[in-house]
Design a protein around this motif. Structure first.
Motif, PDB file in Angstrom:
ATOM      1  N   GLU A   1      -0.512  19.590 -25.476  1.00  0.00           N
ATOM      2  CA  GLU A   1      -0.046  20.949 -25.797  1.00  0.00           C
ATOM      3  C   GLU A   1       1.002  21.390 -24.758  1.00  0.00           C
ATOM      4  O   GLU A   1       2.056  21.925 -25.119  1.00  0.00           O
ATOM      5  CB  GLU A   1      -1.227  21.924 -25.826  1.00  0.00           C
ATOM      6  N   PHE A   2       0.704  21.138 -23.505  1.00  0.00           N
ATOM      7  CA  PHE A   2       1.653  21.449 -22.437  1.00  0.00           C
ATOM      8  C   PHE A   2       2.967  20.695 -22.664  1.00  0.00           C
ATOM      9  O   PHE A   2       4.063  21.263 -22.552  1.00  0.00           O
ATOM     10  CB  PHE A   2       1.007  21.080 -21.096  1.00  0.00           C
ATOM     11  N   TYR A   3       2.867  19.422 -23.011  1.00  0.00           N
ATOM     12  CA  TYR A   3       4.071  18.610 -23.225  1.00  0.00           C
ATOM     13  C   TYR A   3       4.907  19.173 -24.388  1.00  0.00           C
ATOM     14  O   TYR A   3       6.135  19.274 -24.281  1.00  0.00           O
ATOM     15  CB  TYR A   3       3.711  17.148 -23.512  1.00  0.00           C
ATOM     16  N   ALA A   4       4.245  19.524 -25.472  1.00  0.00           N
ATOM     17  CA  ALA A   4       4.983  20.056 -26.637  1.00  0.00           C
ATOM     18  C   ALA A   4       5.689  21.356 -26.255  1.00  0.00           C
ATOM     19  O   ALA A   4       6.851  21.585 -26.628  1.00  0.00           O
ATOM     20  CB  ALA A   4       4.034  20.267 -27.814  1.00  0.00           C
ATOM     21  N   ASN A   5       4.992  22.196 -25.492  1.00  0.00           N
ATOM     22  CA  ASN A   5       5.600  23.470 -25.082  1.00  0.00           C
ATOM     23  C   ASN A   5       6.776  23.239 -24.130  1.00  0.00           C
ATOM     24  O   ASN A   5       7.773  23.954 -24.187  1.00  0.00           O
ATOM     25  CB  ASN A   5       4.554  24.370 -24.426  1.00  0.00           C
ATOM     26  N   GLU A   6       6.650  22.257 -23.261  1.00  0.00           N
ATOM     27  CA  GLU A   6       7.762  21.945 -22.348  1.00  0.00           C
ATOM     28  C   GLU A   6       8.987  21.454 -23.115  1.00  0.00           C
ATOM     29  O   GLU A   6      10.128  21.823 -22.803  1.00  0.00           O
ATOM     30  CB  GLU A   6       7.334  20.884 -21.319  1.00  0.00           C
ATOM     31  N   ILE A   7       8.745  20.625 -24.118  1.00  0.00           N
ATOM     32  CA  ILE A   7       9.866  20.132 -24.937  1.00  0.00           C
ATOM     33  C   ILE A   7      10.543  21.325 -25.612  1.00  0.00           C
ATOM     34  O   ILE A   7      11.773  21.443 -25.625  1.00  0.00           O
ATOM     35  CB  ILE A   7       9.369  19.108 -25.985  1.00  0.00           C
ATOM     36  N   SER A   8       9.710  22.207 -26.150  1.00  0.00           N
ATOM     37  CA  SER A   8      10.238  23.395 -26.831  1.00  0.00           C
ATOM     38  C   SER A   8      11.097  24.219 -25.876  1.00  0.00           C
ATOM     39  O   SER A   8      12.214  24.639 -26.218  1.00  0.00           O
ATOM     40  CB  SER A   8       9.064  24.216 -27.374  1.00  0.00           C
ATOM     41  N   LYS A   9      10.602  24.432 -24.668  1.00  0.00           N
ATOM     42  CA  LYS A   9      11.344  25.227 -23.681  1.00  0.00           C
ATOM     43  C   LYS A   9      12.683  24.568 -23.344  1.00  0.00           C
ATOM     44  O   LYS A   9      13.702  25.226 -23.248  1.00  0.00           O
ATOM     45  CB  LYS A   9      10.526  25.346 -22.388  1.00  0.00           C
TER      46      LYS A   9
ATOM     47  N   GLY B   1       2.134  13.461 -28.428  1.00  0.00           N
ATOM     48  CA  GLY B   1       3.070  12.654 -27.640  1.00  0.00           C
ATOM     49  C   GLY B   1       3.276  13.251 -26.258  1.00  0.00           C
ATOM     50  O   GLY B   1       2.541  14.149 -25.825  1.00  0.00           O
ATOM     51  N   SER B   2       4.282  12.732 -25.579  1.00  0.00           N
ATOM     52  CA  SER B   2       4.545  13.153 -24.196  1.00  0.00           C
ATOM     53  C   SER B   2       5.998  13.589 -24.047  1.00  0.00           C
ATOM     54  O   SER B   2       6.859  13.189 -24.832  1.00  0.00           O
ATOM     55  CB  SER B   2       4.253  11.975 -23.271  1.00  0.00           C
ATOM     56  N   VAL B   3       6.260  14.376 -23.003  1.00  0.00           N
ATOM     57  CA  VAL B   3       7.628  14.789 -22.688  1.00  0.00           C
ATOM     58  C   VAL B   3       8.238  13.858 -21.636  1.00  0.00           C
ATOM     59  O   VAL B   3       9.443  13.866 -21.406  1.00  0.00           O
ATOM     60  CB  VAL B   3       7.644  16.263 -22.191  1.00  0.00           C
ATOM     61  N   ALA B   4       7.388  13.038 -21.019  1.00  0.00           N
ATOM     62  CA  ALA B   4       7.847  12.194 -19.914  1.00  0.00           C
ATOM     63  C   ALA B   4       7.479  10.739 -20.178  1.00  0.00           C
ATOM     64  O   ALA B   4       6.601  10.445 -20.984  1.00  0.00           O
ATOM     65  CB  ALA B   4       7.188  12.654 -18.615  1.00  0.00           C
ATOM     66  N   ALA B   5       8.147   9.836 -19.455  1.00  0.00           N
ATOM     67  CA  ALA B   5       7.763   8.422 -19.522  1.00  0.00           C
ATOM     68  C   ALA B   5       6.413   8.263 -18.823  1.00  0.00           C
ATOM     69  O   ALA B   5       6.175   8.859 -17.771  1.00  0.00           O
ATOM     70  CB  ALA B   5       8.817   7.561 -18.848  1.00  0.00           C
ATOM     71  N   VAL B   6       5.534   7.467 -19.424  1.00  0.00           N
ATOM     72  CA  VAL B   6       4.200   7.252 -18.851  1.00  0.00           C
ATOM     73  C   VAL B   6       3.914   5.752 -18.834  1.00  0.00           C
ATOM     74  O   VAL B   6       3.995   5.090 -19.856  1.00  0.00           O
ATOM     75  CB  VAL B   6       3.106   7.972 -19.670  1.00  0.00           C
ATOM     76  N   GLY B   7       3.609   5.244 -17.667  1.00  0.00           N
ATOM     77  CA  GLY B   7       3.121   3.860 -17.584  1.00  0.00           C
ATOM     78  C   GLY B   7       4.212   2.804 -17.524  1.00  0.00           C
ATOM     79  O   GLY B   7       3.948   1.672 -17.147  1.00  0.00           O
TER      80      GLY B   7
ATOM     81  N   VAL C   1      15.407  15.410 -23.825  1.00  0.00           N
ATOM     82  CA  VAL C   1      15.309  15.825 -25.234  1.00  0.00           C
ATOM     83  C   VAL C   1      16.412  16.815 -25.608  1.00  0.00           C
ATOM     84  O   VAL C   1      16.786  16.923 -26.784  1.00  0.00           O
ATOM     85  CB  VAL C   1      13.895  16.392 -25.510  1.00  0.00           C
ATOM     86  N   GLU C   2      16.947  17.493 -24.579  1.00  0.00           N
ATOM     87  CA  GLU C   2      17.993  18.490 -24.858  1.00  0.00           C
ATOM     88  C   GLU C   2      19.259  17.850 -25.434  1.00  0.00           C
ATOM     89  O   GLU C   2      20.085  18.528 -26.021  1.00  0.00           O
ATOM     90  CB  GLU C   2      18.331  19.280 -23.578  1.00  0.00           C
ATOM     91  N   ARG C   3      19.369  16.531 -25.333  1.00  0.00           N
ATOM     92  CA  ARG C   3      20.532  15.856 -25.925  1.00  0.00           C
ATOM     93  C   ARG C   3      20.384  15.670 -27.435  1.00  0.00           C
ATOM     94  O   ARG C   3      21.314  15.252 -28.112  1.00  0.00           O
ATOM     95  CB  ARG C   3      20.679  14.452 -25.330  1.00  0.00           C
ATOM     96  N   SER C   4      19.183  15.898 -27.913  1.00  0.00           N
ATOM     97  CA  SER C   4      18.877  15.531 -29.297  1.00  0.00           C
ATOM     98  C   SER C   4      19.272  16.610 -30.304  1.00  0.00           C
ATOM     99  O   SER C   4      19.143  17.804 -30.027  1.00  0.00           O
ATOM    100  CB  SER C   4      17.375  15.272 -29.406  1.00  0.00           C
TER     101      SER C   4
END
Ligand SMILES: CCCCCCCCCCCCCCCC(=O)SCCNC(=O)CCNC(=O)[C@H](O)C(C)(C)COP(=O)(O)OP(=O)(O)OC[C@H]1O[C@@H](n2cnc3c(N)ncnc32)[C@H](O)[C@@H]1OP(=O)(O)O
Length: 401
Positions: free
Chosen positions: A319-327, A245-251, A298-301
């Protein structure tokens, strides 16, 4: 017959000792496209062959791969993806044993036909038209209530049911949710309104055969992005698994009440063409670190997350997106999510034994792009991911009953 996600045991008897043979499989999808694989083997000294013990000597794959004849199937038509549309009928796999090591010339020694089903016996399929919600609910055979899961696919829209129907066989009530290009839903995905998804969550939560509190979410690709927005904006989502998935809105813009999340920019000049003439769009999206207004909050979740990542995803930087969400979660004092990375796995991590869809049409881009993945590691990733997501949901949504 068996379910599509179950391993098969394939064996052959009655051959000459050490006889060279070729095994080949064929499957026709619902549009008539043929998918095929073959592999060369040698019978043992007793004239027997068991694919759980005998390595393939070459062909569509090599080595000890008891399910290679399924996951290594390739379509005769390039860039055609194996999709199951009607889950009430099986895929029919034809298996042939040929004398010798020529996949097309050997004398036919044996033939078997095997049905691979998408609904385990007793699983119930309930089409849903409730308020605005367009979906199909799959319920397990045994008495409920069951943990509930909303299942989301990605760009292309429609209503794909095969993952939800298989998962219902594992003790979950699974709602395959359409959100565009289906029935009377919008034809395109210009605006994604969370209110629609909220209605679907509430439908599932209030269903008498679904046990609360809270439901699960499963999403792939765009479905992972929208699922992340659901987990960020909506209540009642306890656990979520996102595949690439993604950390940002796309499209498209994501809306909820008076909030909007605009999409990250496309960077057309960063799109590359591979030596096979396919587009590689993996660098084609602006970083959400640059366009922070596109980041899903995502920090609201309070949802518990599992991210499944194909490290060779060329659709976008999963992978970058998942790590960003984690951070982001950790920076806001939230629990560190589980991330499982699969080397050499591509974008389309499907239930087990679907052949790799390495390249093909991307509806947003309008041409064939590479999605990534190598057949064997991708197949292994699919088997593991399927197990991991079930374990995760059972753990966080409660056991079978
Ligand atoms: C300009 C911008 C620069 C951008 C630069 C950066 C870009 C960077 C982008 C990253 C952003 C993306 C992010 C999300 C990426 C995901 O979301 S990946 C996709 C994951 N999506 C899914 O799994 C859902 C897939 N679902 C579907 O594709 C559709 O529901 C289905 C299954 C095709 C059915 O839809 P339908 O409209 O009922 O189908 P149908 O009318 O039969 O066919 C529609 C078309 O699909 C084709 N099709 C149908 N079946 C198949 C098949 N089995 N195999 C292949 N093709 C098929 C048909 O040929 C037809 O094509 P056309 O004839 O129109 O050319």
């Amino acid at each position: 017959m068996s379910c599509w996600d179950e391993p098969l045991s394939i064996s052959v008897r009655g051959m000459a000792p050490e006889q060279p043979v070729t095994l080949r499989t064929a499957l026709r999808d619902e549009t008539g496209k043929l998918f095929r694989a073959h592999a060369r083997y040698r019978a043992d000294p007793h004239g027997e062959l068991d694919l759980a013990r005998a390595p393939a000597l070459g062909g569509s794959f090599a080595g000890l791969e008891p399910m290679g004849l399924l996951w290594a199937m390739e379509p005769d038509r390039p860039f055609w993806r194996l999709i199951k549309r009607d889950v009430q009928t099986p895929f029919v796999v034809e298996l042939e044993v040929l004398d010798g090591h020529e996949p097309d010339d050997g004398r036919l020694l044996a033939r078997a036909v095997h049905e691979r089903h998408f609904m385990a016996p007793g699983v119930r399929r309930v089409p849903v038209r409730e308020g605005r919600v367009r979906a199909t609910l799959f319920l397990p055979p045994e008495p409920g209530p069951y943990p509930g899961i909303v299942d989301l696919f990605g760009v292309g829209g429609g209503l794909l049911e095969y993952r939800a129907s298989l998962l219902a066989g594992k003790g979950f009530a699974v709602l395959a949710l359409a959100y565009y290009n289906y029935d009377d839903l919008p034809k395109n995905m210009d605006a994604m309104r969370m209110e629609y998804f909220e209605e679907a969550v509430n439908y599932l939560l209030s269903h008498p055969e679904v046990k609360g509190p809270g439901i699960g979410l499963l999403g792939i690709s765009k479905g992972g992005e929208l699922g992340l927005a659901m987990a960020s904006f909506l209540k009642g989502i306890k656990a979520a698994v996102f595949i690439n998935g993604s950390v940002a809105a796309v499209g498209n813009t994501i809306y909820y009440k008076d909030e909007t999340i605009p999409p990250v920019s496309f960077l057309r000049d960063r799109i590359k063409v591979t030596k096979d003439g396919l587009l590689d769009v993996v660098e084609g999206l602006q970083s959400p670190l640059v366009e922070t207004k596109s980041v899903i909050p995502v920090e609201r979740s309070d949802t518990i997350f599992l991210f499944l990542v194909g490290q060779d995803d060329h659709n976008w930087k999963s992978e970058f997106y998942a790590n960003e969400i984690s951070k982001r979660l950790q920076a806001h004092g939230k629990e560190k999510p589980q991330i499982i990375c699969y080397p050499e796995a591509g974008h389309y991590i499907e239930p087990p034994y679907f052949p790799l869809y390495k390249a093909g049409m991307h509806v947003l881009v309008g041409t064939n792009i590479i999605f990534g993945g190598e057949p064997k590691p991708h197949a292994m990733a699919q088997v593991d991911a399927w197990q991991q997501l079930q374990t995760f949901f059972h753990k966080h949504l409660g056991s079978k009953n």
